[in-house]
Scaffold this motif. Structure first.
Motif, PDB file in Angstrom:
ATOM      1  N   SER A 318       9.495  35.360  30.745  1.00 33.18           N
ATOM      2  CA  SER A 318       8.478  35.492  29.695  1.00 33.18           C
ATOM      3  C   SER A 318       7.671  34.205  29.577  1.00 33.18           C
ATOM      4  O   SER A 318       6.452  34.224  29.460  1.00 33.18           O
ATOM      5  CB  SER A 318       9.122  35.778  28.339  1.00 33.18           C
ATOM      6  OG  SER A 318       9.708  37.027  28.370  1.00 33.18           O
ATOM      7  N   GLU A 319       8.413  33.111  29.634  1.00 33.74           N
ATOM      8  CA  GLU A 319       7.771  31.803  29.530  1.00 33.74           C
ATOM      9  C   GLU A 319       6.778  31.626  30.683  1.00 33.74           C
ATOM     10  O   GLU A 319       5.649  31.198  30.505  1.00 33.74           O
ATOM     11  CB  GLU A 319       8.878  30.738  29.610  1.00 33.74           C
ATOM     12  CG  GLU A 319       8.449  29.349  29.262  1.00 33.74           C
ATOM     13  CD  GLU A 319       8.252  29.172  27.757  1.00 33.74           C
ATOM     14  OE1 GLU A 319       7.830  28.100  27.401  1.00 33.74           O
ATOM     15  OE2 GLU A 319       8.502  30.108  26.982  1.00 33.74           O
ATOM     16  N   PHE A 320       7.261  32.010  31.886  1.00 29.33           N
ATOM     17  CA  PHE A 320       6.421  31.874  33.075  1.00 29.33           C
ATOM     18  C   PHE A 320       5.158  32.730  32.947  1.00 29.33           C
ATOM     19  O   PHE A 320       4.049  32.261  33.186  1.00 29.33           O
ATOM     20  CB  PHE A 320       7.207  32.286  34.321  1.00 29.33           C
ATOM     21  CG  PHE A 320       6.341  32.444  35.538  1.00 29.33           C
ATOM     22  CD1 PHE A 320       5.843  31.324  36.196  1.00 29.33           C
ATOM     23  CD2 PHE A 320       5.976  33.699  36.006  1.00 29.33           C
ATOM     24  CE1 PHE A 320       5.020  31.460  37.299  1.00 29.33           C
ATOM     25  CE2 PHE A 320       5.161  33.844  37.092  1.00 29.33           C
ATOM     26  CZ  PHE A 320       4.672  32.724  37.744  1.00 29.33           C
ATOM     27  N   GLU A 373      -4.458  39.866  29.042  1.00 21.57           N
ATOM     28  CA  GLU A 373      -4.296  39.968  27.590  1.00 21.57           C
ATOM     29  C   GLU A 373      -2.983  40.669  27.254  1.00 21.57           C
ATOM     30  O   GLU A 373      -2.225  40.230  26.395  1.00 21.57           O
ATOM     31  CB  GLU A 373      -5.455  40.774  26.965  1.00 21.57           C
ATOM     32  CG  GLU A 373      -6.688  39.964  26.602  1.00 21.57           C
ATOM     33  CD  GLU A 373      -6.375  38.650  25.898  1.00 21.57           C
ATOM     34  OE1 GLU A 373      -5.648  38.681  24.896  1.00 21.57           O
ATOM     35  OE2 GLU A 373      -6.849  37.589  26.371  1.00 21.57           O
ATOM     36  N   GLU A 374      -2.749  41.784  27.970  1.00 22.78           N
ATOM     37  CA  GLU A 374      -1.534  42.548  27.688  1.00 22.78           C
ATOM     38  C   GLU A 374      -0.273  41.759  28.040  1.00 22.78           C
ATOM     39  O   GLU A 374       0.697  41.759  27.303  1.00 22.78           O
ATOM     40  CB  GLU A 374      -1.562  43.888  28.440  1.00 22.78           C
ATOM     41  CG  GLU A 374      -2.278  44.942  27.615  1.00 22.78           C
ATOM     42  CD  GLU A 374      -2.587  46.205  28.390  1.00 22.78           C
ATOM     43  OE1 GLU A 374      -2.256  46.277  29.579  1.00 22.78           O
ATOM     44  OE2 GLU A 374      -3.168  47.117  27.780  1.00 22.78           O
ATOM     45  N   SER A 379       4.483  38.593  26.351  1.00 24.75           N
ATOM     46  CA  SER A 379       5.324  37.390  26.288  1.00 24.75           C
ATOM     47  C   SER A 379       5.413  36.891  24.846  1.00 24.75           C
ATOM     48  O   SER A 379       6.438  36.348  24.444  1.00 24.75           O
ATOM     49  CB  SER A 379       4.840  36.311  27.243  1.00 24.75           C
ATOM     50  OG  SER A 379       3.586  35.868  26.860  1.00 24.75           O
ATOM     51  N   LYS A 380       4.327  37.134  24.082  1.00 28.36           N
ATOM     52  CA  LYS A 380       4.403  36.720  22.669  1.00 28.36           C
ATOM     53  C   LYS A 380       5.412  37.575  21.917  1.00 28.36           C
ATOM     54  O   LYS A 380       6.216  37.075  21.137  1.00 28.36           O
ATOM     55  CB  LYS A 380       3.023  36.878  22.016  1.00 28.36           C
ATOM     56  CG  LYS A 380       2.141  35.672  22.225  1.00 28.36           C
ATOM     57  CD  LYS A 380       0.897  35.797  21.366  1.00 28.36           C
ATOM     58  CE  LYS A 380      -0.262  35.081  21.993  1.00 28.36           C
ATOM     59  NZ  LYS A 380      -1.540  35.721  21.682  1.00 28.36           N
ATOM     60  N   MET A 386       4.482  36.309  18.378  1.00 21.82           N
ATOM     61  CA  MET A 386       3.287  37.069  18.004  1.00 21.82           C
ATOM     62  C   MET A 386       2.965  36.762  16.538  1.00 21.82           C
ATOM     63  O   MET A 386       3.830  36.913  15.674  1.00 21.82           O
ATOM     64  CB  MET A 386       3.593  38.555  18.190  1.00 21.82           C
ATOM     65  CG  MET A 386       2.448  39.468  17.880  1.00 21.82           C
ATOM     66  SD  MET A 386       1.328  39.580  19.251  1.00 21.82           S
ATOM     67  CE  MET A 386       1.460  41.257  19.735  1.00 21.82           C
ATOM     68  N   GLU A 387       1.732  36.326  16.302  1.00 27.59           N
ATOM     69  CA  GLU A 387       1.387  35.999  14.915  1.00 27.59           C
ATOM     70  C   GLU A 387       0.524  37.087  14.314  1.00 27.59           C
ATOM     71  O   GLU A 387      -0.342  37.642  14.987  1.00 27.59           O
ATOM     72  CB  GLU A 387       0.642  34.667  14.870  1.00 27.59           C
ATOM     73  CG  GLU A 387       1.607  33.508  14.918  1.00 27.59           C
ATOM     74  CD  GLU A 387       0.914  32.181  15.024  1.00 27.59           C
ATOM     75  OE1 GLU A 387      -0.309  32.129  14.775  1.00 27.59           O
ATOM     76  OE2 GLU A 387       1.613  31.214  15.370  1.00 27.59           O
TER      77      GLU A 387
END
Ligand code: ADP
Length: 565
Positions: A318-320, A373-374, A379-380, A386-387
């Motif tokens: 996810s970080e990557f 974007e997706e 990953s957020k 995710m904010e």
């Protein structure tokens, strides 16, 4: 000289014999359950030392000969060695096997006990009718040993647990052992206080409370035996079977002493033979079952570790993705910018032949931007970063807004596009407008994408008693039961529909319907997954309905009017 202790011998026997018998049974049980296990062996020796102490104490109240009594009081100090085995037990419990050298090293502090055992540094007689004893300086050393080795053993277990927090077995065992120690100390303190108070006030029962001291240790032994054998239940089953089979064979065998009749003897012999055969078979099958279960347990533990590593890998991935997507954004924006500038003629006249390829570059780039974007959204979501900017907003306004764009898109595909809005405006809902807009937009976009004939209908309505359960996929919070009024958005189409089998996994990551590729090869299977996460973050519900392939689909969202507090 003889001593007069002034206590009744029956009280002595009542308090010491049961403690001794219980400990012997516990010790044998521990050994039987795990003969070869160092945890059980050390616990067994620990219990043996206690048995020695109880018997010694029992005789100290019986033996009236002063010299012999002193001898018993002095050798009682040997019991302290039990703590060395408690330490070995602790090491074994956390899976560390001490080598012989280390064991000897850890035993060295106990040498003074033997050196001074028969001197006045240990217990000495202070005389008097009751053969009162004085505790010499060796006892200070004994107290230090008791405290030191107990704390040492506890810290061995605790430090190991702190390093291996997922070791739930050890956690439960530790809890039990600690509560055992606590109860032991509590019992001891209570007895000592009771003795002190009653002696001070000259109560008739006065100095007899301390006869109950052995039970403090018995409570501890019961708890610790339970803590250890609880996880060795497989062996317990084997022992139970063996005990059952052997007693059955002995029972049948003993019949020979009572029956004289020849026929009966033969019958009994046959019964005995059958019992032996079935017994062997039963024990073998239990052993096989235990082996299988142990293998299963082993595999489960390995799986848990693998699972843990996978989770770490997943986080790294996810970080990557997050970093890579961020890096991709800039060049994509540049491509988009330059492509539009070329098309607008900023770099000179654009001839017919080049317009189409540039348009294709632009469209492909748009798809890449969408994908990035997706991926970023995912990953957020997965890292919980995710904010959301919640604000009061009316859903119809979003739908009205979107319909302007989609009417044109539908028209291009010769599809109708209808909106059904309620006559009375729905109440405002607390939402992150741009994210909800993204979700509804994706639903309408899909409906147009996956429809060849007919068209798309978007309906907004207020439902009075919607009920659902929300649990976040990536947050460990408990599911929330939502109950009350909600705004319902239904996007229905007359398109390719969704086969029943596909309905359940459409909302998972990278999942695409089987027939979808024919109609729209470039989908990612991420839109619905992101949408579901966004809706659930609003404590809402999203689901799909379809009568089957070629029968159209309905995608439905329900957003609660009130967020749970
Ligand atoms: P994408 O459309 O990029 O494949 P989505 O996550 O938006 O990704 O959708 C996942 C899958 O759900 C699609 O591949 C398609 O199979 C199915 N699907 C979504 N909307 C519809 C629809 N309106 N009709 C039929 N199938 C649909």
């Amino acid at each position: 000289m003889t001593c007069d202790f002034g206590i009744s011998q029956s009280l002595n026997l009542y308090t010491h014999i049961p403690a001794f018998l219980i400990s012997v049974v516990l010790g044998l049980f521990v050994l039987m359950v795990g003969k070869k296990n160092p945890v059980n062996r050390n616990l067994f020796i620990f219990i043996l030392f206690f048995c020695f102490w109880v018997i010694n104490d029992l005789f100290q109240w019986i033996v009236v000969d002063e010299k012999l009594n002193l001898f018993l009081a002095r050798i009682a100090v040997i019991d302290v060695i039990s703590l060395l085995f408690f330490l070995f037990f602790a090491y074994a419990l956390v899976g560390k096997n001490l080598n012989f050298k280390k064991k000897i090293l850890f035993a060295i502090p106990f040498i003074p006990l033997f050196v001074f055992m028969f001197s006045d540094f240990n217990v000495s007689m202070s005389g008097g009718e009751q053969c009162n004893t004085n505790f010499g300086p060796l006892y200070w050393y004994v107290y230090v040993l008791i405290l030191g080795y107990t704390l040492w053993a506890i810290s061995v277990m605790f430090f190991h647990y702190r390093k291996n927090r997922h070791d739930f077995k050890l956690k439960n065992q530790l809890k039990l052992i600690m509560s055992g120690i606590f109860l032991d100390v509590l019992w001891f303190v209570t007895i000592m206080s009771a003795t002190y108070i009653s002696v001070k006030n000259n109560y008739s029962w006065g100095d007899k409370f301390f006869m109950f001291t052995p039970f403090s240790m018995v409570i501890f032994l019961i708890i610790i035996t339970y803590a250890i054998t609880k996880y060795q239940f497989l062996n317990i089953k084997l022992i139970a079977t063996q005990v059952l089979v052997y007693s059955l064979i002995i029972l049948i065998g003993s019949q020979f002493f009572f029956i004289q009749n020849r026929t009966n003897q033969i019958l009994n012999g046959v019964t005995l033979l059958l019992a032996i055969i079935f017994g062997i078979f039963l024990i073998k099958s239990v052993k096989a079952e235990i082996r299988r279960k142990e293998e299963l347990q082993d595999m489960t533990e390995k799986l848990a570790i693998a699972n843990d590593q996978l989770r770490k890998l997943d986080n790294a991935k996810s970080e990557f993705i997050s970093i890579a997507s961020h890096q991709l954004r800039t060049p994509l924006t540049a491509i988009k910018g330059y492509a539009s500038l070329i098309l607008e003629g900023t770099y000179g006249e654009v001839n017919q032949g080049i317009t189409e390829p540039i348009n294709k570059i632009y469209a492909s780039n748009e798809r890449l931007v969408q994908l990035v974007e997706e991926l970023l959204n995912i990953s957020k979501i997965e890292s919980g970063k995710m904010e959301f900017n919640f604000e009061k907003h009316r859903i119809e306004d979003i739908v009205k807004d979107l319909s302007d764009t989609f009417v044109i898109l539908a028209k291009d595909k010769k599809l109708y596009f209808n909106t059904e809005l309620p006559e009375e405006p729905t109440p405002e809902v607390e939402i992150d407008t741009s994210k909800i807009r993204e979700v509804i937009s994706n639903l309408i976009d899909n409906s147009i994408k996956y429809t060849r004939r007919g068209g798309v209908n978007v309906k907004v309505e207020l439902v009075k008693n919607a009920t659902w359960k929300v649990k976040h996929q990536f947050k460990s919070e408990k599911p929330v039961i939502m109950d009350g009024a909600a705004v319902k958005i239904t996007v229905s189409d007359t398109g390719i529909g969704i086969p029943k089998d596909d309905l359940s996994y459409l909302f998972s990551k990278f999942s695409r319907g089987r027939d979808t590729k024919r109609l729209h090869a470039n989908g990612t299977g991420l839109g619905l997954y992101v949408g579901k996460n966004i809706i659930e973050a609003h404590h809402g519900k999203i689901w799909a309905e379809s009568e089957g392939a070629e029968k159209g689909s309905r995608f439905i969202i329900e957003l609660p009017l009130e967020q749970p507090k």
